[in-house]
Write a protein that holds these residues in place. Structure first.
Motif, PDB file in Angstrom:
ATOM      1  N   LEU A  68       0.746  -1.186   0.176  1.00 50.41           N
ATOM      2  CA  LEU A  68       0.124   0.124   0.003  1.00 50.41           C
ATOM      3  C   LEU A  68       0.823   1.205  -0.017  1.00 50.41           C
ATOM      4  CD1 LEU A  68      -2.512  -1.618   0.549  1.00 50.41           C
ATOM      5  CD2 LEU A  68      -2.983  -0.294   2.565  1.00 50.41           C
ATOM      6  N   VAL A  69       0.478   2.267  -0.756  1.00 53.93           N
ATOM      7  CA  VAL A  69       1.205   3.441  -0.517  1.00 53.93           C
ATOM      8  C   VAL A  69      -0.114   4.640  -0.644  1.00 53.93           C
ATOM      9  CG1 VAL A  69       3.149   2.874  -1.988  1.00 53.93           C
ATOM     10  CG2 VAL A  69       1.163   4.108  -3.211  1.00 53.93           C
ATOM     11  N   GLU A  70       0.392   5.819  -0.207  1.00 57.12           N
ATOM     12  CA  GLU A  70      -0.641   6.930  -0.364  1.00 57.12           C
ATOM     13  C   GLU A  70      -0.546   7.464  -1.443  1.00 57.12           C
ATOM     14  OE1 GLU A  70       0.177   9.741   3.730  1.00 57.12           O
ATOM     15  OE2 GLU A  70       2.278   8.934   2.835  1.00 57.12           O
ATOM     16  N   SER A  71      -1.511   8.029  -1.752  1.00 58.26           N
ATOM     17  CA  SER A  71      -1.820   8.584  -3.186  1.00 58.26           C
ATOM     18  C   SER A  71      -2.233  10.159  -2.865  1.00 58.26           C
ATOM     19  CB  SER A  71      -2.656   8.110  -4.017  1.00 58.26           C
ATOM     20  OG  SER A  71      -3.057   8.745  -5.319  1.00 58.26           O
ATOM     21  N   PRO A  72      -1.384  11.229  -3.080  1.00 59.95           N
ATOM     22  CA  PRO A  72      -0.100  10.978  -3.954  1.00 59.95           C
ATOM     23  C   PRO A  72       1.106  10.618  -3.038  1.00 59.95           C
ATOM     24  CG  PRO A  72      -0.471  13.450  -3.198  1.00 59.95           C
ATOM     25  CD  PRO A  72      -1.757  12.645  -3.026  1.00 59.95           C
ATOM     26  N   THR A  73       2.062   9.949  -3.477  1.00 64.76           N
ATOM     27  CA  THR A  73       3.207   9.710  -2.769  1.00 64.76           C
ATOM     28  C   THR A  73       4.516  10.040  -3.415  1.00 64.76           C
ATOM     29  OG1 THR A  73       4.142   7.478  -1.467  1.00 64.76           O
ATOM     30  CG2 THR A  73       3.481   7.092  -3.753  1.00 64.76           C
ATOM     31  N   TYR A  74       5.741   9.765  -2.622  1.00 70.45           N
ATOM     32  CA  TYR A  74       6.841  10.053  -3.265  1.00 70.45           C
ATOM     33  C   TYR A  74       7.321   9.308  -4.544  1.00 70.45           C
ATOM     34  CZ  TYR A  74      12.116  10.038  -3.014  1.00 70.45           C
ATOM     35  OH  TYR A  74      13.425  10.182  -3.616  1.00 70.45           O
ATOM     36  N   TRP A  75       7.728  10.041  -5.614  1.00 72.93           N
ATOM     37  CA  TRP A  75       7.966   9.137  -6.698  1.00 72.93           C
ATOM     38  C   TRP A  75       9.084   8.270  -6.666  1.00 72.93           C
ATOM     39  CZ3 TRP A  75      13.064   9.676  -8.270  1.00 72.93           C
ATOM     40  CH2 TRP A  75      13.749  10.642  -7.756  1.00 72.93           C
ATOM     41  N   GLY A  76      10.110   8.622  -5.716  1.00 78.38           N
ATOM     42  CA  GLY A  76      11.267   7.669  -5.658  1.00 78.38           C
ATOM     43  C   GLY A  76      10.709   6.198  -4.956  1.00 78.38           C
ATOM     44  N   ALA A  77       9.760   6.328  -4.276  1.00 78.27           N
ATOM     45  CA  ALA A  77       9.203   4.899  -3.573  1.00 78.27           C
ATOM     46  C   ALA A  77       8.429   4.272  -4.696  1.00 78.27           C
ATOM     47  CB  ALA A  77       8.221   5.427  -2.520  1.00 78.27           C
ATOM     48  N   MET A  78       7.875   4.723  -5.682  1.00 76.94           N
ATOM     49  CA  MET A  78       7.319   4.016  -6.717  1.00 76.94           C
ATOM     50  C   MET A  78       8.379   3.462  -7.653  1.00 76.94           C
ATOM     51  SD  MET A  78       3.847   6.107  -7.577  1.00 76.94           S
ATOM     52  CE  MET A  78       4.503   7.851  -7.663  1.00 76.94           C
ATOM     53  N   LEU A  79       9.502   4.268  -7.824  1.00 81.66           N
ATOM     54  CA  LEU A  79      10.645   3.969  -8.629  1.00 81.66           C
ATOM     55  C   LEU A  79      11.323   2.489  -7.990  1.00 81.66           C
ATOM     56  CD1 LEU A  79      12.352   4.663 -11.383  1.00 81.66           C
ATOM     57  CD2 LEU A  79      13.868   5.808  -9.571  1.00 81.66           C
ATOM     58  N   ALA A  80      11.263   2.705  -6.568  1.00 73.80           N
ATOM     59  CA  ALA A  80      11.862   1.455  -5.741  1.00 73.80           C
ATOM     60  C   ALA A  80      11.022   0.435  -5.753  1.00 73.80           C
ATOM     61  CB  ALA A  80      12.122   1.946  -4.309  1.00 73.80           C
ATOM     62  N   ALA A  81       9.592   0.385  -5.753  1.00 77.19           N
ATOM     63  CA  ALA A  81       8.642  -0.691  -5.892  1.00 77.19           C
ATOM     64  C   ALA A  81       9.042  -1.413  -7.224  1.00 77.19           C
ATOM     65  CB  ALA A  81       7.131   0.011  -5.714  1.00 77.19           C
ATOM     66  N   ARG A  82       9.081  -0.536  -8.318  1.00 77.88           N
ATOM     67  CA  ARG A  82       8.978  -1.204  -9.661  1.00 77.88           C
ATOM     68  C   ARG A  82      10.592  -1.817  -9.470  1.00 77.88           C
ATOM     69  NH1 ARG A  82       8.197   2.645 -14.576  1.00 77.88           N
ATOM     70  NH2 ARG A  82      10.117   3.454 -13.612  1.00 77.88           N
ATOM     71  N   GLN A  83      11.456  -1.528  -9.047  1.00 79.19           N
ATOM     72  CA  GLN A  83      12.828  -2.103  -8.947  1.00 79.19           C
ATOM     73  C   GLN A  83      12.544  -3.349  -8.226  1.00 79.19           C
ATOM     74  OE1 GLN A  83      15.181  -1.021 -10.552  1.00 79.19           O
ATOM     75  NE2 GLN A  83      17.054  -2.335  -9.438  1.00 79.19           N
ATOM     76  N   ALA A  84      12.135  -3.382  -6.969  1.00 77.96           N
ATOM     77  CA  ALA A  84      11.736  -4.440  -6.205  1.00 77.96           C
ATOM     78  C   ALA A  84      10.576  -5.671  -6.783  1.00 77.96           C
ATOM     79  CB  ALA A  84      11.281  -4.154  -4.628  1.00 77.96           C
ATOM     80  N   GLY A  85      10.216  -4.892  -7.658  1.00 78.63           N
ATOM     81  CA  GLY A  85       9.036  -5.940  -8.511  1.00 78.63           C
ATOM     82  C   GLY A  85       7.789  -6.020  -7.545  1.00 78.63           C
ATOM     83  N   VAL A  86       7.762  -5.046  -6.481  1.00 77.17           N
ATOM     84  CA  VAL A  86       6.362  -5.310  -5.771  1.00 77.17           C
ATOM     85  C   VAL A  86       5.078  -4.401  -6.763  1.00 77.17           C
ATOM     86  CG1 VAL A  86       7.471  -5.548  -3.603  1.00 77.17           C
ATOM     87  CG2 VAL A  86       6.831  -3.345  -4.355  1.00 77.17           C
ATOM     88  N   GLN A  87       3.942  -4.762  -6.338  1.00 78.36           N
ATOM     89  CA  GLN A  87       2.848  -4.102  -6.990  1.00 78.36           C
ATOM     90  C   GLN A  87       2.301  -2.897  -5.940  1.00 78.36           C
ATOM     91  OE1 GLN A  87       1.634  -5.202  -9.747  1.00 78.36           O
ATOM     92  NE2 GLN A  87      -0.079  -3.628  -9.756  1.00 78.36           N
ATOM     93  N   VAL A  88       2.157  -1.750  -6.644  1.00 81.68           N
ATOM     94  CA  VAL A  88       1.638  -0.804  -5.762  1.00 81.68           C
ATOM     95  C   VAL A  88       0.208  -0.703  -5.738  1.00 81.68           C
ATOM     96  CG1 VAL A  88       1.449   1.916  -5.786  1.00 81.68           C
ATOM     97  CG2 VAL A  88       3.865   0.716  -5.923  1.00 81.68           C
ATOM     98  N   VAL A  89      -0.283  -0.556  -4.418  1.00 83.18           N
ATOM     99  CA  VAL A  89      -1.764  -0.187  -4.251  1.00 83.18           C
ATOM    100  C   VAL A  89      -1.962   1.126  -3.590  1.00 83.18           C
ATOM    101  CG1 VAL A  89      -3.909  -1.081  -3.164  1.00 83.18           C
ATOM    102  CG2 VAL A  89      -2.236  -2.953  -3.942  1.00 83.18           C
ATOM    103  N   PRO A  90      -2.454   2.017  -4.463  1.00 81.34           N
ATOM    104  CA  PRO A  90      -2.884   3.264  -3.761  1.00 81.34           C
ATOM    105  C   PRO A  90      -3.937   3.585  -2.679  1.00 81.34           C
ATOM    106  CG  PRO A  90      -3.440   3.405  -6.087  1.00 81.34           C
ATOM    107  CD  PRO A  90      -3.157   2.075  -5.701  1.00 81.34           C
ATOM    108  N   VAL A  91      -3.848   4.268  -1.592  1.00 84.92           N
ATOM    109  CA  VAL A  91      -4.742   4.733  -0.447  1.00 84.92           C
ATOM    110  C   VAL A  91      -4.876   5.982  -0.719  1.00 84.92           C
ATOM    111  CG1 VAL A  91      -5.683   4.586   1.618  1.00 84.92           C
ATOM    112  CG2 VAL A  91      -4.217   2.826   0.744  1.00 84.92           C
ATOM    113  N   PRO A  92      -6.102   6.832  -0.897  1.00 83.21           N
ATOM    114  CA  PRO A  92      -6.171   8.073  -1.039  1.00 83.21           C
ATOM    115  C   PRO A  92      -5.651   8.904   0.186  1.00 83.21           C
ATOM    116  CG  PRO A  92      -8.373   7.106  -0.957  1.00 83.21           C
ATOM    117  CD  PRO A  92      -7.307   5.795  -0.967  1.00 83.21           C
ATOM    118  N   SER A  93      -4.906   9.950   0.097  1.00 89.30           N
ATOM    119  CA  SER A  93      -4.620  10.782   1.469  1.00 89.30           C
ATOM    120  C   SER A  93      -4.983  12.111   1.308  1.00 89.30           C
ATOM    121  CB  SER A  93      -3.098  10.454   1.686  1.00 89.30           C
ATOM    122  OG  SER A  93      -2.659  10.855   2.997  1.00 89.30           O
ATOM    123  N   GLY A  94      -4.700  12.710   2.337  1.00 84.56           N
ATOM    124  CA  GLY A  94      -5.209  14.393   2.195  1.00 84.56           C
ATOM    125  C   GLY A  94      -4.347  14.948   3.360  1.00 84.56           C
ATOM    126  N   PRO A  95      -4.721  16.305   3.567  1.00 84.62           N
ATOM    127  CA  PRO A  95      -3.858  16.792   4.656  1.00 84.62           C
ATOM    128  C   PRO A  95      -3.844  16.216   6.061  1.00 84.62           C
ATOM    129  CG  PRO A  95      -5.366  18.552   3.367  1.00 84.62           C
ATOM    130  CD  PRO A  95      -5.421  17.006   2.946  1.00 84.62           C
TER     131      PRO A  95
END
Lengths: 466, 466
Positions: free
Chosen positions: B197-224
């Motif tokens: 799970l990741v927040e949406s929006p989230t840090y782009w580097g984390a999504m890059l790392a997720a692709r690198q690790a081969g894990v599947q990103v599932v977004p959860v909406p976030s707010g202030p």
């Protein structure tokens, strides 16, 4: 600044802190200097150590105060067993080559040369220059400092024969050490679940990297003249592997060097299979009997992906290596490196480049060659005299290690343990084999021990074999 | 030593080298000094640069000579297309936040603070000390320098309430920057093919790392006020994910801070699911309106895996971060780190520890807070005045960035390009969304630009939106 006296002050203050309530103000720096007859830098260092250990905190303008020390309670992490599962589990220990040992032991297990073989003066001077440099606070490009890319390219181009297009600086990716380079290359060129060929024996770090990248290791037997080109061709064909990882020059742990003809024949087999050869030129700066001639310098069609590390020859503190690849392979490696590391510390790149472009670097390398030759010969002679049961089947032509064959009935782990009990650490040869070992071996790093210790080391091994 | 004059000498000599045959001896250093009215260090630097570019070589005791420049021929890498396949292919560009831009442009796209916000004096002094230190040539343990492990542990323990067992130094693994820490944590705790799970929006580097690790990103909406605990619980339950990656404190790019109650409720949801929360405390040293209170300090059952980087707050040159985990999770992370990196450069660890344990570090952090507050407020005011079409929905409580919402009919890429053409770089908000963006956003790094440029930046954005 004396390390010993600051350690003594830390020990004294720890006792004192344990005897006072949290929040007590420490004596002033001046009082501490007088009490311990120490200089300001020594007292400061002791206070830093205590702060780092969480025993005191400094309140600027007020003083330094003791902190409460909490007693941890026991916690149950059983729930993690379910969350983690077994897929990522690694059994066994970490790399034994990285173990630290007491000074009283003759350490020949490590993969590094001893401090006397490092260009310490050059490294210190380079760090001092880099520290003052304007660009210290900057961020280098993802692919590396352009001048360092150029240097790696030029080193290869220098060995490139006429008629072969030399690599260009943009073919170089600067990476944070060769271990991460191996993981990157295996992942980018093969990919999880795919096979890669390796020599047997091969470097343990490469097998660790292969497991990390999720690739399947396929061993090809090797010997003092390298693997047979026919065996390489057959294995590539049979397994569909598109990657062969090898150390053609002074292999770790054997010191074997592929003869020029053999190297070209293996490269032809790799070309014919439409495959990559990952050439790990780890001992480029540790030549003894022959000058390294990288295969990468004789390929311009992108078949050889070349890895050269400066960690072992410049200093462990400068974890910098160059990964050279051409064409789409280079793009994939760069993308993988970017995703994994973003960039390599600029100061480490600056220092490595500074050291290897000093005229004194060449002088240093010549001295290292002489030192390695002397130590290698001392060890081999001592083994003949004191450990006649052991045999070095082929004199290492370069590198740091002797690959010592034990009698076929020896139990390597027992021999290693007996040596250790008698004050000598050696590497268990089994760690260099991808599957069952082809013989009983230990690796002895003659570059890690003092020359004066090598005779005693051979005696200990001889006794352990009796 | 002047950078400019050494660059001039390099340019002059390049022209000269192109006009003479290979193997020509260069004028002596003394002649060059006289001809260019430059000091010895400047001439030496120019010669190093030429050597690094492969244009000259130095033969100690003889002189410096020009080298042949070869013309590369065109090579066909088509065979690599088959060998590489498509599995490892990444489309698209590298991280735009790492782009370098000309000085004439107002750079608000980067993820780093400008040089004035870095503790440059402390860093230079620490490097100078480390360069002289006895242990410069040594190799640190795989898990990190013990004193630096202690420091990371102590920082967390300082925020730990009574009744919660604080982390111990051995729970800390020192890693070469937070990007590799993300890859390691995703790989070790989830594993390839598994969801996180990741927040949406989230840090782009984390999504890059997720692709690198081969894990599947599932977004959860976030707010202030962070994500809803119910949404987190529901997503963990529905997907079977056992990992939630989040930036609860001053998220990148929004500056949002989860309120204490919300943070505890999310942590409860994670606990109830038997899952891990990877807490990326990237902006710990960039607080503005509130002091960071890591969730990791309120968990002692090993649910929170905590990542704290010193790269952005100390210096890009010190790529050092601490990854804190307990129980079997820590063992897996350490094994993964060892296989990937072996160890982190000792000098970078020494320098980072030195900087953060100086009393002046606290003073520096207070100054950074004031600077960030001033710049943030300047930018927000200027946006209201000059770019009324844009809106910052929640004032960033800390961090480096303003998350600026554009009108719903804006085409973000066009706005970014128009700003760029007018001399301002900003981040395309789409890069922070794991899937379709919830709105049109740009990220403006107010810590990267000069305060005097912020008004002009708002004017450029306003014009681009008209």
């Amino acid at each position: 600044m004396s390390d010993d006296s600051s350690t003594r002050i830390v020990a004294d203050l720890r006792r004192w802190i344990a005897s006072v309530p949290p929040g007590t103000r420490l004596p002033s720096s001046r009082e501490l200097r007088q009490r311990h007859r120490a200089g300001p830098a020594t007292v400061q260092k002791a206070l830093h150590a205590l702060a780092a250990q969480g025993l005191v905190e400094s309140r600027p303008g007020v003083g330094t105060f003791t902190l409460a020390i909490r007693t941890p309670r026991t916690v149950d992490f059983g729930w993690q067993t379910t969350a983690l599962g077994t897929a990522g589990f690694r059994d066994g220990h970490g790399p034994t080559s990285l173990e630290t040992i007491p000074n009283s032991v003759i350490g020949m297990h490590s993969g590094y040369p001893c401090r006397e073989l490092l260009p310490e003066k050059l490294v210190r001077a380079a760090f001092a220059r880099a520290t003052r440099a304007e660009n210290l606070m900057g961020r280098p490009p993802v692919a590396g400092l352009p001048d360092l890319q150029s240097w790696f390219a030029t080193e290869l181009a220098g060995a490139t024969p006429d008629g072969v297009a030399p690599v260009s600086p943009s073919d170089v990716v600067v990476i944070p050490g060769s271990q991460s380079g191996l993981v990157t290359a295996f992942r980018a060129l093969a990919g999880a679940g795919r096979p890669i060929l390796v020599e047997s024996p091969t470097y343990w770090g490469a097998m660790l990297a292969a497991r990390q990248a999720g690739v399947q290791v396929v061993p090809v037997p090797s010997g003092p003249a390298g693997p047979s080109p026919e065996a390489v061709a057959e294995s590539l064909g049979r397994t569909g592997a598109r990657v062969f990882y090898a150390q053609p020059t002074f292999a770790n742990a054997t010191g074997w060097l592929w003869p020029r003809d053999r190297a070209d024949a293996v490269l032809d087999a790799v070309r014919a299979a439409g495959a990559f050869l990952i050439e790990d030129d780890w001992a480029h700066d540790f030549a003894i009997d022959a000058a390294p001639q990288p295969l990468a310098s004789r390929d311009d069609a992108g078949h050889v992906v070349y890895l050269r590390s400066l960690t072992k020859s410049v200093a462990p503190a400068t974890r910098v290596a160059g990964l050279v690849a051409r064409g789409p392979a280079r793009d994939r490696i760069l993308a993988d490196h970017g995703a994994e590391a973003l960039y390599v510390s600029g100061i480490l790149q600056t220092v490595a480049l500074d050291v290897v472009t000093q005229p004194a670097w060449r002088t240093h390398l010549r001295r290292v060659t002489e030192q390695l030759r002397g130590r290698r010969d001392l060890l081999l002679e001592a083994l003949v005299r004191h450990a006649p049961q052991a045999r070095v089947e082929a004199v290492p032509r370069g590198g740091l290690n002797a690959w010592v064959r034990l009698p076929d009935d020896a139990v390597v782990a027992d021999v290693v343990a007996r040596c250790r009990a008698d004050g000598l650490t050696v590497g268990d040869g089994g760690e260099w084999f991808p599957a069952e070992p082809a013989g009983r071996y230990v690796r002895m790093n003659y570059a890690a021990a003092e020359p004066s210790q090598l005779g005693r080391a051979a005696e200990i091994l001889g006794a352990a074999l009796r």
